[in-house]
Design an enzyme around this catalytic site. Structure first.
Site, mmCIF file in Angstrom:
data_model
loop_
_atom_site.group_PDB
_atom_site.id
_atom_site.type_symbol
_atom_site.label_atom_id
_atom_site.label_comp_id
_atom_site.label_asym_id
_atom_site.label_seq_id
_atom_site.Cartn_x
_atom_site.Cartn_y
_atom_site.Cartn_z
ATOM 1 C CB THR A 28 -0.917 -0.030 1.248
ATOM 2 O OG1 THR A 28 -1.876 -1.057 1.061
ATOM 3 C CG2 THR A 28 -1.644 1.284 1.460
ATOM 4 C CD GLN A 101 -3.420 -7.855 -2.261
ATOM 5 O OE1 GLN A 101 -3.429 -6.685 -1.876
ATOM 6 N NE2 GLN A 101 -2.924 -8.847 -1.535
ATOM 7 C CG HIS A 177 -5.743 -8.688 0.339
ATOM 8 N ND1 HIS A 177 -5.356 -9.488 1.401
ATOM 9 C CD2 HIS A 177 -5.233 -7.454 0.603
ATOM 10 C CE1 HIS A 177 -4.646 -8.756 2.265
ATOM 11 N NE2 HIS A 177 -4.557 -7.524 1.798
ATOM 12 C CG ASN A 180 -2.427 -8.726 5.877
ATOM 13 O OD1 ASN A 180 -1.904 -9.575 6.610
ATOM 14 N ND2 ASN A 180 -1.769 -8.151 4.879
ATOM 15 C CE1 TYR A 182 -7.420 -3.940 5.607
ATOM 16 C CE2 TYR A 182 -5.694 -5.423 4.847
ATOM 17 C CZ TYR A 182 -6.081 -4.227 5.420
ATOM 18 O OH TYR A 182 -5.144 -3.309 5.821
ATOM 19 N NE ARG A 229 0.631 -11.334 0.736
ATOM 20 C CZ ARG A 229 1.104 -10.434 1.607
ATOM 21 N NH1 ARG A 229 0.328 -9.496 2.092
ATOM 22 N NH2 ARG A 229 2.361 -10.472 1.971
ATOM 23 C CG ASN A 237 -6.395 -4.586 9.832
ATOM 24 O OD1 ASN A 237 -6.282 -3.449 10.314
ATOM 25 N ND2 ASN A 237 -6.077 -4.866 8.580
ATOM 26 N N GLY A 319 8.949 -7.207 0.480
ATOM 27 C CA GLY A 319 8.139 -6.009 0.538
ATOM 28 C C GLY A 319 8.981 -4.748 0.659
HETATM 29 C C1 PHB Z 1 -2.342 -1.017 4.796
HETATM 30 O O1 PHB Z 1 -2.755 -0.168 4.014
HETATM 31 O O2 PHB Z 1 -1.894 -0.744 5.900
HETATM 32 C C2 PHB Z 1 -2.412 -2.421 4.390
HETATM 33 C C3 PHB Z 1 -3.104 -2.759 3.250
HETATM 34 C C4 PHB Z 1 -3.171 -4.077 2.878
HETATM 35 C C5 PHB Z 1 -2.556 -5.030 3.640
HETATM 36 C C6 PHB Z 1 -1.849 -4.697 4.751
HETATM 37 C C7 PHB Z 1 -1.778 -3.375 5.140
HETATM 38 O O3 PHB Z 1 -2.663 -6.308 3.299
#
Ligand code: PHB
Length: 367
Positions: A28, A101, A177, A180, A182, A229, A237, A319
């Site tokens: 991001t 993604q 995705h 994380n 979401y 992923r 989160n 990353g």
């Molecule tokens: C973020 O924007 O902090 C973020 C976005 C996607 C991710 C992890 C962190 O998978």
């Protein structure tokens, strides 16, 4: 120097020949412009990094409700598709390969980022602890609105439309995705899913939305161009699962049966010591998935070479090192020093910290 390490050898990802086993992780960067269109600088940013075997874009929302942060790009309007087309053209001109993604943040948003100022949506009305990142700074998370069962086919269609738009924008494939904390992870892991319908309760039910989304992406792209992923033990989160091994072994086995392009696994939680996290056997997860396995989470050169040589992973995603080293593959091949990253420009700014990290001195002898 070990340029003959398998890490640096080509890899056949379905029909795509990758130049190495080194992947740029989704990152991001919060630089999208009006209408959540990729920045005019994004083609340069991604093209500078086209030496990766595979680039995965920053997380990209499939619909306006899928946005959870300022200035993240979307893939639901004609302007966004046109912006992404410039990115894919620039990457392909340099011989790179790039997947988009597909993202929906679910409850990790804020009404100020939502259409009509409405509440974010989620599997269940459970407020995450912590703060949302908004245009007015950090604001406490709100209690999301639980999605009705009859809204879920519409969510799947938003992913399908995102997949179609990614095809129109010239990508080589898509990554769903599922990590994380979401939306899809909120359905999958039991701390965030208290539903009593066909999308909650049993493991099969919690995984239903993820697999409907994967089927939708496959309907557009075919399975060998669709990756997924996951992040089995990351608490990022405010999420957890009572039995992550059972949950994610199940996901891996079903993903395997689909013949997906790859399984991309965040093996831990960025910044956390594994001793703080639930125990997890990644070799067992991997054994449940017959296709290519991408490992990610703090790998450096020597761990990456060892993981690929020893067969623990087929590909390694980097990353932060890719943020600060556009020519990361060349540097890893030569065992050259890496530029340090500037965390202050990860999530905001324009050129600085985005397209101004220098490559290795051009004067250096070719390998
Ligand atoms: C973020 O924007 O902090 C973020 C976005 C996607 C991710 C992890 C962190 O998978």
């Amino acid at each position: 120097m070990q340029p003959d390490s398998p890490l640096f050898q080509p890899f056949d990802l379905g029909a795509l020949r990758l130049t190495s086993r080194i992947v740029m992780a989704p990152l991001t960067r919060n630089r999208a412009v009006d209408g959540n269109v990729p920045s005019p600088l994004a083609p340069t940013y991604y093209a500078q990094r086209a030496g990766a075997g595979l680039l995965i874009t920053e997380a990209t929302q499939v619909c306006p409700e899928g946005q959870g942060y300022p200035r993240t790009p979307g893939i639901h309007s004609a302007e966004q598709v046109a912006g992404w087309k410039k990115v894919t053209d620039a990457v392909h001109a340099r011989g790179g390969r790039i997947f988009l993604q597909l993202w929906h943040v679910g409850r990790i948003s804020h009404s100020s980022l939502q259409p009509g100022g409405r509440l974010p949506v989620a599997p269940s009305a459970l407020r995450p602890s912590g703060s949302a990142v908004t245009f007015s700074g950090l604001l406490p998370f709100e209690t999301p609105r639980a999605l009705d069962t009859d809204e879920l086919p519409g969510i799947v269609e938003q992913y399908r439309a995102g997949a179609r738009n990614a095809l129109a924008a010239g990508f080589d494939g898509v990554e769903v995705h599922g990590a994380n904390g979401y939306l899809l992870d909120q359905f999958l892991r039991d701390s965030t899913n208290r539903r009593a319908d066909a999308y909650g309760g049993t493991l099969e039910n919690r995984a239903r939305l993820l697999f409907e989304v994967l089927d939708a992406a496959i309907s557009v792209w075919g399975a060998p161009r669709v990756g997924v992923r996951i992040s089995p033990v990351s608490r990022f989160n405010d999420i957890r699962d009572n039995d992550p091994q059972a949950t994610f072994d199940y996901v891996a086995a079903r993903a395997s049966a689909l013949g997906l392009a790859y399984l991309h696994v965040l093996e831990g939680e960025p910044g956390a010591d594994s001793a703080q996290l639930q125990p997890f056997d990644y070799a067992r997860l991997r054994a449940a998935f017959a296709g290519p396995y991408i490992a990610n989470c703090g790998y450096d050169r020597s761990r990456a070479m060892a993981a690929v040589a020893g067969g623990a992973a087929d590909l390694i995603a980097f990353g932060k090192d890719f943020i600060s080293n556009p020519d990361l593959v060349e540097r890893l091949k030569r065992n050259a020093p890496l530029n340090p990253w500037d965390a202050d420009t990860f999530y905001s700014g324009e050129e600085k910290g985005y397209i101004d990290y220098p490559p290795l001195a051009a004067a250096q002898a070719p390998l």
